[in-house]
Motif scaffolding. Structure first.
Motif, PDB file in Angstrom:
ATOM      1  N   GLU A 198       0.817  -1.210   0.000  1.00 53.73           N
ATOM      2  CA  GLU A 198       0.000   0.000   0.000  1.00 53.73           C
ATOM      3  C   GLU A 198       0.854   1.264   0.000  1.00 53.73           C
ATOM      4  OE1 GLU A 198      -3.191  -0.080   2.799  1.00 53.73           O
ATOM      5  OE2 GLU A 198      -3.955  -1.999   2.077  1.00 53.73           O
ATOM      6  N   LYS A 199       2.147   1.124   0.279  1.00 53.97           N
ATOM      7  CA  LYS A 199       3.077   2.253   0.170  1.00 53.97           C
ATOM      8  C   LYS A 199       3.743   2.291  -1.195  1.00 53.97           C
ATOM      9  CE  LYS A 199       5.479   0.999   3.808  1.00 53.97           C
ATOM     10  NZ  LYS A 199       6.558   1.023   4.842  1.00 53.97           N
ATOM     11  N   ARG A 201       2.932   4.524  -7.305  1.00 55.26           N
ATOM     12  CA  ARG A 201       4.103   5.413  -7.217  1.00 55.26           C
ATOM     13  C   ARG A 201       5.149   4.992  -8.245  1.00 55.26           C
ATOM     14  NH1 ARG A 201       0.848   4.466  -2.439  1.00 55.26           N
ATOM     15  NH2 ARG A 201       1.049   6.262  -1.049  1.00 55.26           N
ATOM     16  N   THR A 214       9.904   3.572  -6.143  1.00 58.76           N
ATOM     17  CA  THR A 214       9.673   2.649  -5.039  1.00 58.76           C
ATOM     18  C   THR A 214      10.936   1.807  -4.843  1.00 58.76           C
ATOM     19  OG1 THR A 214       8.883   0.834  -6.436  1.00 58.76           O
ATOM     20  CG2 THR A 214       7.248   2.493  -5.728  1.00 58.76           C
TER      21      THR A 214
END
Length: 441
Positions: free
Chosen positions: A194-195, A199, A202
């Protein structure tokens, strides 16, 4: 070489097939001229699980344009099943069948080098500590396949392991080997999906970028051709004379180097990341039969919606073609043995169970597919997999025919719907986006 030939698109663009062909053909011609080498070209498209990427369309154009210079087409299968003749024709049209190779992620790879454990630990912010092998299909190594150019084609879209799909991931996972895939997937899971999702920068992307930076000289020059795609709104579809929910190419980005990926990622974040003010208590996701036959792929329904589903909510997945869990027998057996369990349980199992510890991509997948006991995941399969099998891996089971009667996907709109007084959120294809509450993203 860092050079961007095409950076065309925008959130409201709907690029026509003719314009796509003209842009692509022009960029390919310029790239061939710039490498100043008349040798063979290998094309690296995704497989049928990324049918909507338009990679088949571009592969067919490239095959015609290259003619005798086309050396091979190597679908970037990663861990997926090989494509059959029907799938090859459906996706790649008239591209000569004899040019296709099948990637073997267990046996058909070569190692270009390794990233040190210290480097990996720093890149993953301490989530893992091990070295990482930079692996590719053996035909890609310079001198092995004698290719003067690799044309890597695909779609940039939110992804559960890399953050955003494609670019160097297409090389190091799509044509990579077991150890590289295992360790990169596990690094993402240990760091926290979820982080990562949605994006561009990463920890896992850092592995791919560093591997390419260090060892690209062991490969032919790689020309990246990247699409960004999203569904047309109802008004767009009406104006274009297309069906509701049909897909539009919002952007095309072609070049050597990372800039084309960066530009595509910005656009994908704009059109594929759906940030919502409120959580969803009931989500219904449909898995197209032509694409989704395993939970290894079908769990995109879980990955891409997990950040928008309310605590205590339900995700109902309609999976008419589901026939097993893993893409190969080894992975399938591990899923059946351990099931989709919360991250702490799987991390403990991977540490204690030698077989799972030696198959870290499977461990990562089990973490990704769990709701962490936060919401219910209810799979509604066809008749190729049983209720007992579904429940044995930690999911709830649902009756597909009943679900079809209640939720008629031909009448549902993407997004919010009222179905007999029940408010549900419908996702017609989870591969095309990411849905999240603003507070969770």
């Amino acid at each position: 070489m860092d050079k961007t030939y095409i950076a065309a698109g925008g959130a409201d663009k709907d690029i026509s097939d003719q314009e796509l062909e003209d842009l692509f053909t022009d960029a390919l011609s310029k790239a061939l001229s710039d490498i100043n080498d008349s040798g063979r070209v290998i094309i690296l498209p995704p497989d049928v699980t990324r049918f909507h990427s338009r990679a088949g369309f571009f592969t067919e154009i490239a095959a015609r344009r290259l003619s005798d210079r086309l050396g091979a087409v190597l679908p970037a299968l990663g861990t997926h099943m090989a494509m059959n003749d029907t799938e090859l024709t459906r996706m790649f049209g008239s591209t000569p069948k004899e040019k296709f190779l099948v990637h073997d992620w267990r046996n058909g790879i070569t190692e270009l080098g390794r990233l040190e454990a210290d480097w990996v630990e720093k890149a993953s912010q301490g989530a893992v500590r091990y070295d990482w092998p930079v692996q590719v299909n053996k035909v890609l190594r310079k001198g092995a396949g004698d290719f003067s150019l690799a044309l890597s084609i695909g779609q940039v879209v939110p992804h559960e392991v890399a953050g955003m799909a494609n670019h160097a991931k297409n090389i190091f996972v799509g044509t990579g080997g077991k150890e590289a895939i295992d360790k990169s997937h596990f690094a993402g899971a240990a760091f926290g999906m979820e982080k990562i999702m949605g994006r561009a920068d990463t920890p896992v992307r850092a592995l791919f970028d560093e591997g390419f930076k260090r060892f690209q000289n062991e490969l032919p020059p790689v020309l990246w051709a990247l699409t960004v795609i999203s569904a047309r709104s109802e008004s767009e579809a009406a104006r274009a004379g297309k069906e509701r929910g049909s897909l539009a190419v919002r952007g095309l980005f072609i070049g050597f180097g990372r800039e084309c990926f960066e530009k595509a990622a910005v656009l994908s974040q704009d059109v594929n990341v759906n940030l919502m003010d409120e959580p969803v208590n009931k989500a219904v996701v449909y898995l197209e039969p032509e694409e989704y036959r395993t939970t290894w792929l079908g769990n995109k329904a879980v990955y891409r919606t997990r950040m928008v589903i309310a605590d205590g909510g339900e995700l109902l997945i309609m999976a008419p073609a589901l026939e097993r869990f893993g893409e190969d027998q080894g992975i399938d057996s591990l899923i059946r043995k351990h099931g989709y369990r919360p991250a702490k349980e799987i991390l403990a199992k991977a540490a204690a169970d030698e077989e799972l510890g030696n198959n870290l991509s499977a461990a990562a997948h089990l973490i990704h597919g769990s709701s962490e006991n936060r919401f219910t995941v209810r799979y509604c399969p066809g008749d190729k997999i049983t209720r007992k099998e579904i429940e044995s891996v930690g999911f709830e089971w649902g009756d597909l025919q009943e679900a079809k009667r209640h939720y008629d996907v031909s009448k549902l709109s993407s997004g919010w719907n009222d179905v007999n007084g029940e408010r549900i959120f419908f996702v017609p294809n989870p591969a095309l986006g990411l849905w999240a509450e603003k507070r969770r993203f």
